[in-house]
Design a protein around this motif. Structure first.
Motif, PDB file in Angstrom:
ATOM      1  N   TYR A 104       0.878  -1.102   0.026  1.00  0.00           N
ATOM      2  CA  TYR A 104       0.061  -0.010   0.095  1.00  0.00           C
ATOM      3  C   TYR A 104       0.957   1.281  -0.147  1.00  0.00           C
ATOM      4  N   LEU A 105       0.287   2.352  -0.692  1.00  0.00           N
ATOM      5  CA  LEU A 105       0.939   3.643  -0.643  1.00  0.00           C
ATOM      6  C   LEU A 105      -0.017   4.537  -0.200  1.00  0.00           C
ATOM      7  N   MET A 106       0.385   5.737   0.669  1.00  0.00           N
ATOM      8  CA  MET A 106      -0.355   6.611   1.063  1.00  0.00           C
ATOM      9  C   MET A 106       0.278   7.949   0.686  1.00  0.00           C
ATOM     10  N   LEU A 107       0.014   8.910  -0.190  1.00  0.00           N
ATOM     11  CA  LEU A 107       0.866   9.936  -0.616  1.00  0.00           C
ATOM     12  C   LEU A 107       0.061  11.284  -0.572  1.00  0.00           C
ATOM     13  N   GLU A 108       0.734  12.266  -0.423  1.00  0.00           N
ATOM     14  CA  GLU A 108       0.093  13.731  -0.491  1.00  0.00           C
ATOM     15  C   GLU A 108       0.923  14.784  -1.193  1.00  0.00           C
ATOM     16  N   ASN A 109       0.047  15.630  -1.884  1.00  0.00           N
ATOM     17  CA  ASN A 109       0.811  16.584  -2.779  1.00  0.00           C
ATOM     18  C   ASN A 109      -0.284  17.801  -2.945  1.00  0.00           C
ATOM     19  N   VAL A 110       0.457  18.943  -3.453  1.00  0.00           N
ATOM     20  CA  VAL A 110      -0.433  20.067  -3.600  1.00  0.00           C
ATOM     21  C   VAL A 110      -1.403  19.709  -4.809  1.00  0.00           C
ATOM     22  N   ASP A 111      -2.654  20.253  -4.967  1.00  0.00           N
ATOM     23  CA  ASP A 111      -3.660  19.849  -5.803  1.00  0.00           C
ATOM     24  C   ASP A 111      -3.357  20.206  -7.290  1.00  0.00           C
ATOM     25  N   ARG A 112      -2.549  21.151  -7.612  1.00  0.00           N
ATOM     26  CA  ARG A 112      -1.879  21.696  -8.744  1.00  0.00           C
ATOM     27  C   ARG A 112      -1.280  20.512  -9.418  1.00  0.00           C
ATOM     28  N   LEU A 113      -0.923  19.247  -8.796  1.00  0.00           N
ATOM     29  CA  LEU A 113      -0.365  18.300  -9.358  1.00  0.00           C
ATOM     30  C   LEU A 113      -1.172  17.673 -10.418  1.00  0.00           C
ATOM     31  N   LEU A 114      -2.646  18.103 -10.341  1.00  0.00           N
ATOM     32  CA  LEU A 114      -3.427  17.543 -11.355  1.00  0.00           C
ATOM     33  C   LEU A 114      -3.531  18.064 -12.663  1.00  0.00           C
ATOM     34  N   LYS A 115      -2.928  19.418 -12.786  1.00  0.00           N
ATOM     35  CA  LYS A 115      -2.946  20.262 -13.602  1.00  0.00           C
ATOM     36  C   LYS A 115      -1.634  20.719 -14.180  1.00  0.00           C
ATOM     37  N   SER A 116      -0.454  20.179 -13.728  1.00  0.00           N
ATOM     38  CA  SER A 116       0.735  20.480 -14.050  1.00  0.00           C
ATOM     39  C   SER A 116       1.398  19.631 -15.556  1.00  0.00           C
ATOM     40  N   PRO A 117       2.260  20.139 -16.082  1.00  0.00           N
ATOM     41  CA  PRO A 117       2.582  21.492 -16.346  1.00  0.00           C
ATOM     42  C   PRO A 117       1.469  22.183 -16.875  1.00  0.00           C
ATOM     43  N   ALA A 118       1.480  23.532 -16.840  1.00  0.00           N
ATOM     44  CA  ALA A 118       0.417  24.457 -17.757  1.00  0.00           C
ATOM     45  C   ALA A 118       0.461  24.039 -18.946  1.00  0.00           C
ATOM     46  N   SER A 119       1.659  23.940 -19.847  1.00  0.00           N
ATOM     47  CA  SER A 119       1.526  23.452 -21.149  1.00  0.00           C
ATOM     48  C   SER A 119       1.141  22.415 -21.669  1.00  0.00           C
ATOM     49  N   GLN A 120       0.862  21.291 -20.764  1.00  0.00           N
ATOM     50  CA  GLN A 120       0.458  19.866 -20.985  1.00  0.00           C
ATOM     51  C   GLN A 120      -0.408  19.545 -19.682  1.00  0.00           C
ATOM     52  N   ARG A 121      -1.379  20.119 -19.524  1.00  0.00           N
ATOM     53  CA  ARG A 121      -2.269  19.698 -18.135  1.00  0.00           C
ATOM     54  C   ARG A 121      -2.289  18.286 -18.049  1.00  0.00           C
ATOM     55  N   GLY A 122      -2.116  17.864 -16.769  1.00  0.00           N
ATOM     56  CA  GLY A 122      -2.129  16.446 -16.171  1.00  0.00           C
ATOM     57  C   GLY A 122      -1.056  15.519 -16.715  1.00  0.00           C
ATOM     58  N   ARG A 123      -0.094  16.126 -17.481  1.00  0.00           N
ATOM     59  CA  ARG A 123       1.053  15.463 -17.831  1.00  0.00           C
ATOM     60  C   ARG A 123       1.860  14.538 -16.522  1.00  0.00           C
ATOM     61  N   ASP A 124       2.015  15.267 -15.825  1.00  0.00           N
ATOM     62  CA  ASP A 124       2.978  15.139 -14.573  1.00  0.00           C
ATOM     63  C   ASP A 124       2.346  13.797 -13.921  1.00  0.00           C
ATOM     64  N   PHE A 125       0.654  13.921 -13.665  1.00  0.00           N
ATOM     65  CA  PHE A 125       0.072  13.173 -12.913  1.00  0.00           C
ATOM     66  C   PHE A 125       0.071  11.671 -13.653  1.00  0.00           C
ATOM     67  N   ALA A 126      -0.124  11.849 -15.102  1.00  0.00           N
ATOM     68  CA  ALA A 126      -0.262  10.695 -16.141  1.00  0.00           C
ATOM     69  C   ALA A 126       1.111   9.752 -15.803  1.00  0.00           C
ATOM     70  N   ILE A 127       2.246  10.664 -15.695  1.00  0.00           N
ATOM     71  CA  ILE A 127       3.443   9.989 -15.518  1.00  0.00           C
ATOM     72  C   ILE A 127       3.520   9.116 -14.094  1.00  0.00           C
ATOM     73  N   ILE A 128       3.014   9.658 -13.089  1.00  0.00           N
ATOM     74  CA  ILE A 128       2.945   9.011 -11.772  1.00  0.00           C
ATOM     75  C   ILE A 128       1.969   7.792 -12.036  1.00  0.00           C
ATOM     76  N   LEU A 129       0.906   7.981 -12.579  1.00  0.00           N
ATOM     77  CA  LEU A 129      -0.173   6.898 -12.645  1.00  0.00           C
ATOM     78  C   LEU A 129       0.443   5.704 -13.343  1.00  0.00           C
ATOM     79  N   SER A 130       0.955   5.996 -14.773  1.00  0.00           N
ATOM     80  CA  SER A 130       1.407   4.914 -15.650  1.00  0.00           C
ATOM     81  C   SER A 130       2.621   4.409 -14.953  1.00  0.00           C
ATOM     82  N   SER A 131       3.630   5.184 -14.150  1.00  0.00           N
ATOM     83  CA  SER A 131       4.780   4.285 -13.615  1.00  0.00           C
ATOM     84  C   SER A 131       4.207   3.491 -12.503  1.00  0.00           C
ATOM     85  N   LEU A 132       3.099   3.768 -11.635  1.00  0.00           N
ATOM     86  CA  LEU A 132       2.704   2.949 -10.840  1.00  0.00           C
ATOM     87  C   LEU A 132       1.994   1.741 -11.402  1.00  0.00           C
ATOM     88  N   ASN A 133       1.217   1.909 -12.374  1.00  0.00           N
ATOM     89  CA  ASN A 133       0.609   0.790 -13.150  1.00  0.00           C
ATOM     90  C   ASN A 133       1.780  -0.334 -13.544  1.00  0.00           C
TER      91      ASN A 133
END
Length: 437
Positions: free
Chosen positions: A148-177
């Motif tokens: 199990y993992l329990m992690l926390e971050n600022v909510d802008r993680l869902l929208k970063s970077p501004a030039s590709q909204r959501g890219r960073d969170f997509a990387i995290i999700l895909s790497s965990l997958n």
């Protein structure tokens, strides 16, 4: 300065504790980017019948300062055993004890991937980006990686970077997958659920393949997970999310491809919303609103008795005008240093003083110090204006009084600006214990 040590060692106490532990199910936990121990406090408050959390290793390192204030406080409160005060990137994964749960508030950074390692499943992320240290631990632990993992971050993680909204969170999700985890997430404003601070943060729960919680994500329908069956739905209820409002998307396996191409066709469009989950590389996400039936907290209920407030926290009549200026609306002509272009900078007024009948505003790292500021809290009690004390800032994060004592007041404020609301972790910790097989 030597910190007050709230941890005392007693051989008989340890022996008794070990005997009790043998009769209980302890969830072995490691705490990364530990700060002053917010996750640990929340988890140690959580308990259920014969289950509890036991921190077996922790790490806290602040690269920008010589004196390790947060680590020193952590050790003063919880003891020095099994604590690492070194750069996590230099820690050998083999030296990290086996654990069931990994927790941490990792920094919001650029998570882009430079390249994949040829002929392996490894990746090369940017040096110093701490998400990849979590990834490194999970990858190198292999079959012994935490369930199990329990992690926390600022909510802008869902929208970063501004030039590709959501890219960073997509990387995290895909790497965990790729490592065999299913993931749930939720943006939680602590005050929406009766806690004393309006602090919006994203919390991420991940479950390894083979666990009951991973199977739950696999077998249930998206509307069931988001509304009733997910950890977040059970812990922090929301108003009903309808099927037609749930957005789904499939993530690429290639993290370099995500880095270069995710959301390139519509870079300003959000791909991830306040609640969601990912299983087998497919994400389901939706906007949501909190549904809380209990009481709500008010800033005024967490203030110290005025007789206990040091005089330096009170604002003089002369200084008060400066505070009113910073809090008020204004339009200021500014000049772009690069182009020389003149423009008008405007900002609206803020409530002044802070309302005592509502939850507090978000504590920021710049909360300390006597100088007037737009974003620091100011309360008015018995006709006198003052800043919040370190103890009050601790209370608004649901820490024990004087948890950070031993460093300067400004540093204590900084540490609370970096902390999380302990009550959120406690509730998630309790719910996770209930769900464990």
């Amino acid at each position: 300065m030597k910190l007050p040590n709230l941890f005392t060692y007693n051989y008989k106490d340890e022996l008794n504790m070990n005997m009790q532990i043998s009769q209980l199910l302890s969830i072995r936990t490691i705490e990364l980017f530990a700060g002053v121990g917010g996750f640990r406090l929340g988890l140690e408050k959580a308990s259920l019948k014969n289950k509890f959390y036991r921190v077996v290793w922790s790490n806290q390192w602040e690269p920008s300062t010589k004196t390790q204030h947060a680590s020193d406080i952590y050790c003063a409160r919880f003891g020095y055993g099994n604590h690492s005060n070194e750069d996590i990137s230099t820690v050998d994964v083999a030296d990290i004890p086996e654990h069931d749960l990994l927790v941490g508030g990792f920094p919001c950074q650029d998570y882009s991937v430079a390249s994949t390692l040829k002929n392996s499943h490894g990746i090369i992320g940017k040096k110093g980006v701490l998400w990849w240290e979590i990834y490194r631990i999970l990858e190198q632990k292999k079959e012994k990686a935490p369930k199990y993992l329990m992690l926390e971050n600022v909510d802008r993680l869902l929208k970063s970077p501004a030039s590709q909204r959501g890219r960073d969170f997509a990387i995290i999700l895909s790497s965990l997958n790729s490592l065999g985890y299913g993931v749930e997430w939720r943006v939680i404003n602590a005050s929406d659920y009766g806690m004393p601070q309006r602090r919006r943060r994203i919390f991420i729960m991940a479950y390894k393949k083979g666990t009951k919680l991973h199977l739950n994500l696999k077998e249930k329908m998206p509307q069931e997970i988001l509304n009733k069956e997910g950890i977040f739905a059970k812990t922090f209820p929301i108003k009903t999310v309808y099927k037609e409002d749930i957005v789904s998307l499939e993530l690429a396996d290639d993290l370099v491809d995500i880095t270069n191409n995710f959301n390139k066709n519509s870079p300003k469009k959000n791909s991830f919303y306040e609640t969601g989950y990912m299983i087998d590389g497919v994400c389901y996400t939706a906007t949501c609103k909190a549904e809380h039936q209990g009481d709500f907290s008010a800033l005024g209920d967490f203030l110290q008795d005025e007789k206990d407030v040091p005089k330096e926290f009170y604002i003089t009549e002369e200084e008060l005008e400066k505070w009113k200026y910073h809090k008020g609306s204004k339009s200021i002509e500014r000049v772009n240093k690069t182009t020389g272009h003149k423009y008008l900078y405007s900002e609206g007024s803020m409530g002044f003083p802070d309302c005592l009948k509502k939850p507090s505003r978000t504590i920021i790292t710049g909360e300390g110090g006597a100088s007037a500021s737009r974003f620091k809290h100011v309360v008015c009690v018995d006709g006198r204006y003052r800043r919040l004390t370190p103890v009050e800032l601790e209370r608004l994060n649901m820490f024990p009084d004087n948890h950070t004592i031993g460093v300067s007041d400004s540093k204590r404020a900084f540490l609370m600006g970096n902390a999380l609301v302990v009550g959120v972790v406690e509730r998630l910790g309790n719910k996770l214990l209930e769900e464990l097989e």
